[in-house]
Design a protein around this motif. Sequence first.
Motif, mmCIF file in Angstrom:
data_model
loop_
_atom_site.group_PDB
_atom_site.id
_atom_site.type_symbol
_atom_site.label_atom_id
_atom_site.label_comp_id
_atom_site.label_asym_id
_atom_site.label_seq_id
_atom_site.Cartn_x
_atom_site.Cartn_y
_atom_site.Cartn_z
ATOM 1 N N GLU A 19 18.377 9.155 -7.453
ATOM 2 C CA GLU A 19 18.402 7.688 -7.371
ATOM 3 C C GLU A 19 17.437 7.122 -6.335
ATOM 4 O OE1 GLU A 19 20.062 5.970 -9.523
ATOM 5 O OE2 GLU A 19 21.013 7.731 -10.432
ATOM 6 N N GLY A 20 17.065 7.941 -5.350
ATOM 7 C CA GLY A 20 16.105 7.481 -4.349
ATOM 8 C C GLY A 20 16.690 6.665 -3.220
ATOM 9 N N SER A 21 18.022 6.508 -3.175
ATOM 10 C CA SER A 21 18.647 5.742 -2.095
ATOM 11 C C SER A 21 20.112 6.117 -1.986
ATOM 12 C CB SER A 21 18.528 4.239 -2.365
ATOM 13 O OG SER A 21 19.308 3.863 -3.487
ATOM 14 N N LEU A 22 20.698 5.815 -0.825
ATOM 15 C CA LEU A 22 22.126 6.067 -0.636
ATOM 16 C C LEU A 22 22.958 5.150 -1.524
ATOM 17 C CD1 LEU A 22 22.310 6.392 3.273
ATOM 18 C CD2 LEU A 22 22.185 8.229 1.584
ATOM 19 N N SER A 23 22.544 3.898 -1.637
ATOM 20 C CA SER A 23 23.303 2.946 -2.454
ATOM 21 C C SER A 23 23.274 3.334 -3.928
ATOM 22 C CB SER A 23 22.755 1.534 -2.270
ATOM 23 O OG SER A 23 21.382 1.470 -2.637
ATOM 24 N N GLY A 24 22.095 3.781 -4.417
ATOM 25 C CA GLY A 24 21.991 4.207 -5.809
ATOM 26 C C GLY A 24 22.837 5.435 -6.078
ATOM 27 N N VAL A 53 13.340 11.327 4.596
ATOM 28 C CA VAL A 53 12.766 10.396 5.567
ATOM 29 C C VAL A 53 12.758 9.022 4.916
ATOM 30 C CG1 VAL A 53 11.352 12.117 6.731
ATOM 31 C CG2 VAL A 53 10.425 10.904 4.766
ATOM 32 N N ARG A 54 12.974 8.002 5.734
ATOM 33 C CA ARG A 54 13.024 6.635 5.220
ATOM 34 C C ARG A 54 11.610 6.079 5.040
ATOM 35 N NH1 ARG A 54 17.970 4.481 5.025
ATOM 36 N NH2 ARG A 54 19.652 5.494 6.204
ATOM 37 N N SER A 55 11.438 5.304 3.976
ATOM 38 C CA SER A 55 10.164 4.640 3.706
ATOM 39 C C SER A 55 10.464 3.296 3.057
ATOM 40 C CB SER A 55 9.303 5.498 2.771
ATOM 41 O OG SER A 55 9.772 5.412 1.432
ATOM 42 N N PRO A 56 9.470 2.395 2.956
ATOM 43 C CA PRO A 56 9.715 1.104 2.280
ATOM 44 C C PRO A 56 10.175 1.280 0.829
ATOM 45 C CG PRO A 56 7.684 1.021 3.542
ATOM 46 C CD PRO A 56 8.141 2.445 3.570
ATOM 47 N N GLN A 57 9.851 2.395 0.216
ATOM 48 C CA GLN A 57 10.239 2.651 -1.171
ATOM 49 C C GLN A 57 11.615 3.297 -1.295
ATOM 50 O OE1 GLN A 57 7.055 3.605 0.039
ATOM 51 N NE2 GLN A 57 6.360 1.599 -0.696
ATOM 52 N N GLY A 58 12.232 3.635 -0.157
ATOM 53 C CA GLY A 58 13.530 4.281 -0.192
ATOM 54 C C GLY A 58 13.521 5.582 0.575
ATOM 55 N N LEU A 59 14.386 6.509 0.213
ATOM 56 C CA LEU A 59 14.456 7.807 0.876
ATOM 57 C C LEU A 59 13.514 8.785 0.182
ATOM 58 C CD1 LEU A 59 18.292 8.217 1.516
ATOM 59 C CD2 LEU A 59 16.517 7.471 3.110
ATOM 60 N N VAL A 60 12.633 9.379 0.965
ATOM 61 C CA VAL A 60 11.645 10.324 0.438
ATOM 62 C C VAL A 60 12.081 11.737 0.808
ATOM 63 C CG1 VAL A 60 9.232 11.055 0.463
ATOM 64 C CG2 VAL A 60 9.811 8.611 0.654
#
Length: 299
Positions: A19-24, A53-60
């Motif tokens: 999902e690319g994020s914790l919320s997703g 690692v955190r980035s503007p696009q989400g978690l990488v």
Amino acid sequence: MADELDWQLCRSFLAVLDEGSLSGAARALGLTQPTIGRHIEALEQALATPLFVRSPQGLVPTEAALEIRPHAEAMRAAAASLRRAISGAEGGARGTVRLTASEVVGAEVLPPMLARLRERHPGISLELVLSNRTQDLLKRESDIAIRMIRPTQSALLSRKVGVTTLGLHAHRDYLARHGTPRSLDELDGHVLIGFDKESPSIQTLRAMGFQMGREAFALRTDSDLAQLALIRAGAGIGVCQVGVARREETLVHVLPEDFVYSLDLWVVMHENLQTSERMRLVYDHLATELKAYALTSRR
């Protein structure tokens, strides 16, 4: 350390990857975002390495995360296989069977067969995976697979049920507008529908003499279902299974003598599953039904 790893942590890890994020990931798993965050922190502590690692696009994902992903996916496949096994623990025609097939076979060929199977055996639940990727039955990603190439692993129970013929097809409205090609050379003047990137199935056709490259196609997609939809829409000429096209009066088989490729149809499962009654019922049902379908796919 391996003994300390909790499957729930790996499950959350895979969800964040997908999902690319914790919320997703939280939405996908039906958990809260703080819970997912705690799972990721716990897994990082257990492995002693950062995973994202955190980035503007989400978690990488880090390199370590990408390295352990196949192992976590193997755990997911094993957990799913365990659930399917437990679902049929009482024996008989009950429990879950996971099937995998190519896009076209799964969407166009199997549905009526599976409907008849469910009518006969309502206690069997079916999971259908549509993928042109060859899923690994040895890792129990699926229980039964429909394949177009002969499996080579000795631990697999394989049955060839026939062949399916591939041919060029077009909607009759397209041919009324642009004419019907009378030779392979005349295809140059037509809109051709085909692939963008070469898949294993295209490589198999290459070995059989298929010459067309992506540059020949004015409409390109790597989805076989999208190619079929374009053919049905009258967008151009493309490759389709003869057995599928014959169901529709609007589709015309083009150059049937000049463009012919046949692929074997195999029903495959792990040999250890043949002692399960529900697995045998599904396996035998598909073998019988696909054998009948193969007869309609002859040119």
